[in-house]
Design a protein around this motif. Structure first.
Motif: not given
Length: 204
Positions: A109-116, A190-201
């Motif tokens: 799940s990915v949350a693109p952002y501009e300022t926050r 997408t391995g067994d130890d990877d994140l499921t929440c990407l909020t750095t884009m």
């Protein structure tokens, strides 16, 4: 050594170590801050209480992540981990429920952002909030090893500001999100130890 040169007793030292381990474990919970209390076994299960009985992990994830924020239950936490979906009750009234994730698919799940934005590792379906709600974005995922395009479509972010992606497991790829004349790219795995929440884009 403690103050005035006294030797710290083993029991106290062990208690401090256990406390540090417990505190560290909290970091792994996406977008939440406290753990549920002990459950009451006499209560209905979480899936029964929230009309999720009979659904598998993918169906629960798709339903909860797309749910309007105003309708999200405040007595349900749903943490997406690489191998399982963990449903828990922050009030402690109902026992935790764990559903196995699909064997061949990984949810990012990915949350693109501009300022926050916010820090996150395991996506919480009912509490995580991104900046861009209901925004159209172009999403592209490519396989770094083969160059194959895995995803190439226009999506609208959910009400919570996230885009949910079902990707093949064990992928090493590149995700690009474009909105108007702004875009961002990020490596994804997408391995067994990877994140499921990407909020750095950050779209620039």
């Amino acid at each position: 050594m403690t103050a005035a040169g006294a030797v710290e007793r083993p029991g106290i030292r062990r208690l401090r170590v256990l406390s540090a381990v417990a505190a560290g474990a909290m970091v792994l919970v996406g977008c939440t801050s406290t753990a549920p209390e002990a459950a009451d076994p006499a209560k209905a299960s979480l899936v029964e209480q929230h009309q999720l009985a009979g659904l598998d992990a993918r169906q629960v994830i798709d339903q909860l992540d797309a749910m309007p924020v105003a309708e999200r239950p405040d007595d349900l936490w749903a943490s997406v981990e690489p191998g399982q979906l963990v449903l828990s009750d922050p009030t402690g009234e109902r026992a935790e429920t764990v559903l196995a994730m699909p064997a061949e698919e990984f949810y990012l799940s990915v949350a693109p952002y501009e300022t926050r934005t916010h820090d996150c590792y395991f996506h919480s379906l009912t509490t995580c909030l991104g900046e861009m709600s209901g925004e159209p974005v172009q999403v592209t995922v490519t396989d770094d090893a083969t160059g194959a395009t895995i995803v190439d479509e226009t999506r609208a972010t959910y009400d919570n500001g996230f885009v949910g992606l079902w990707l093949p497991r064990d992928l090493e790829g590149t995700l690009t999100i474009t909105r108007g004349d702004t875009s961002a790219s990020s490596p994804v795995s997408t391995g067994d130890d990877d994140l499921t929440c990407l909020t750095t884009m950050q779209l620039t």
